[in-house]
Scaffold this motif. Structure first.
Motif, short mmCIF file in Angstrom:
data_model
loop_
_atom_site.label_atom_id
_atom_site.label_comp_id
_atom_site.label_asym_id
_atom_site.label_seq_id
_atom_site.Cartn_x
_atom_site.Cartn_y
_atom_site.Cartn_z
N GLU A 220 12.89 -32.24 -25.06
CA GLU A 220 11.50 -32.47 -24.65
C GLU A 220 11.19 -31.73 -23.35
O GLU A 220 10.12 -31.12 -23.21
N ASP A 295 9.53 -40.78 -34.27
CA ASP A 295 8.14 -40.47 -33.91
C ASP A 295 8.08 -39.49 -32.74
O ASP A 295 7.23 -38.58 -32.72
N LEU A 296 8.97 -39.68 -31.76
CA LEU A 296 8.97 -38.78 -30.61
C LEU A 296 9.35 -37.36 -31.02
O LEU A 296 8.75 -36.38 -30.54
N ASN A 298 8.85 -36.01 -33.93
CA ASN A 298 7.69 -35.45 -34.63
C ASN A 298 6.65 -34.94 -33.64
O ASN A 298 6.08 -33.85 -33.81
N SER A 299 6.41 -35.72 -32.58
CA SER A 299 5.44 -35.30 -31.56
C SER A 299 5.92 -34.05 -30.83
O SER A 299 5.13 -33.13 -30.56
N ILE A 300 7.20 -34.00 -30.50
CA ILE A 300 7.74 -32.83 -29.82
C ILE A 300 7.63 -31.59 -30.70
O ILE A 300 7.24 -30.50 -30.23
N GLN A 302 5.48 -31.05 -33.19
CA GLN A 302 4.08 -30.65 -33.30
C GLN A 302 3.59 -29.98 -32.03
O GLN A 302 2.86 -28.97 -32.08
N ALA A 303 3.97 -30.52 -30.88
CA ALA A 303 3.57 -29.91 -29.61
C ALA A 303 4.18 -28.52 -29.47
O ALA A 303 3.53 -27.58 -28.97
#
Length: 376
Positions: A220, A295-296, A298-300, A302-303
């Motif tokens: 991250e 979920d984290l 997935n967010s990383i 996508q970002a």
């Protein structure tokens, strides 16, 4: 005389109760089969074979399970803990005969590749636990797995515990040492060993989750750094894949632990059941953390993809701006390169310099405009 008759009746009643107690003990502890099957060689699969009496380790049988069980049941107390590592069908056949293990459970224990579960076969409990180990970052960087899994099968009876371990990790030596340091707890019998193994497996899972959290935080930080677009998405996908493997080991474990905590199995002592409830709570917490990590990630991801798209758009704008600037001299030189006789400024002495000046002025004007708008 009536009093003497009462004394005789009480004495006879005590004898009857004593005989009933002996008969009950005999029913609970069947005679040991010392056939050639029970004494079949176990090879190198035996890790340890120990008898515990009143929570203290004793040396009955000299490592021979059949002899140890015979002496233990002859004395009428204690239980045997036999540890095996990846036994073959031939090596486990004698143990299955010795403890009267169900063939289906024996097949699962030898073949492995089972999901976590708890099953009851008569008076014997059969439990399957998935063990996990976090792989060091150096191995991960070389293309290895992030999480390595194994299995531990446990047969728990009234006076025996047989553990079958598959995989190169998940050793039960620390569990045995920890339980032996608590004789009062180990005196509760096989259920104390079953809880110790479950607690050890869940502790390893929590440790792996902590290590995974550190890996995710590192990625991250790299993704959201100034040069985060250089992070390869191939470093994120293996984490998601191994997180799925960890989920397969943890999520199915919740239901068996809940059964051990809530259902009154004959093998599980009443004093041990609350401890299974505590382990079940830890599994619930681990399941929640795994979902949050997924979920984290997935967010990383996508970002990271969004930053890559933004960087590509910026690069495309720069290419377009420079192409527009280069188009000016290309157009002017292309026009004057057609070599027609009646062209303006060809006979003029300063026509060449004027053409170069117009080209330079147009290019500088376009460059300043693109720079002011953030295209360059």
């Amino acid at each position: 005389m009536p009093m003497a008759g009462n004394v005789r009746r009480v004495t006879q009643l005590g004898r009857v109760r004593g005989l009933r107690g002996v008969a009950r003990l005999t029913r609970r502890r069947p005679p040991v089969d010392l056939s050639h099957h029970a004494r079949s060689p176990l090879g190198s699969s035996v890790v340890d074979c120990v008898v515990y009496r009143d929570g203290v380790r004793v040396h009955d049988g000299g490592g021979d399970p059949a002899e140890a069980v015979e002496r233990m049941r002859h004395k009428g107390s204690g239980f045997l803990w036999l540890g095996l590592h990846e036994p073959t069908d031939e090596e486990f056949a004698g143990i299955a005969d010795l403890f009267h293990l169900h063939p289906l459970a024996v097949e699962d224990a030898v073949e492995a590749h089972q999901r976590p579960k708890v099953e009851r076969y008569g008076e014997t409990l059969f439990a399957v636990f998935k063990t996990v180990r976090h792989v060091e970052r150096e191995e991960f960087a070389a293309g290895g797995e992030v999480v390595s899994t194994g299995e531990i099968m446990v047969f728990a009876g009234e006076d025996f515990v047989v553990t079958v371990r598959h995989g190169r990790h998940g050793s039960l030596g620390p569990v045995r040492e920890h339980l032996e340091s608590q004789p009062a707890r180990l005196a509760k019998g096989p259920s104390a060993v079953l809880h110790g193994i479950a607690d050890h497996v869940v502790d390893d899972i929590l440790h792996v989750i902590e290590e995974l959290e550190a890996d995710i935080e590192q990625i991250e930080a790299e993704v959201f750094a100034e040069n985060g677009t250089r992070v390869e998405p191939g470093r994120i996908y293996p984490l998601k894949r191994e997180l799925l493997e960890l989920r397969r080991a943890v999520v199915p474990l919740g239901h068996p632990l809940h059964l051990l905590a809530a259902r009154p199995y004959p093998v599980v002592a009443a004093e041990i059941r609350p401890y299974f409830r505590d382990v079940s709570d830890h599994v619930s917490r681990a399941t929640e953390q795994i979902s949050a990590f997924d979920d984290l990630l997935n967010s990383i991801l996508q970002a990271h993809l969004a930053r890559i798209r933004v960087a590509q758009n910026e690069d495309l704008r720069k290419i377009t701006a420079w192409a527009a600037i280069v188009a000016v001299p290309t157009m002017v030189c292309g026009v004057y390169g057609m070599n027609f006789d009646p062209m303006p400024e060809l006979p003029w002495r300063y026509g060449y310099g004027l053409a170069l000046g117009v080209i330079a002025a147009a290019c500088l004007t376009l460059h300043r405009g693109f720079k002011r708008n953030g295209w360059l």
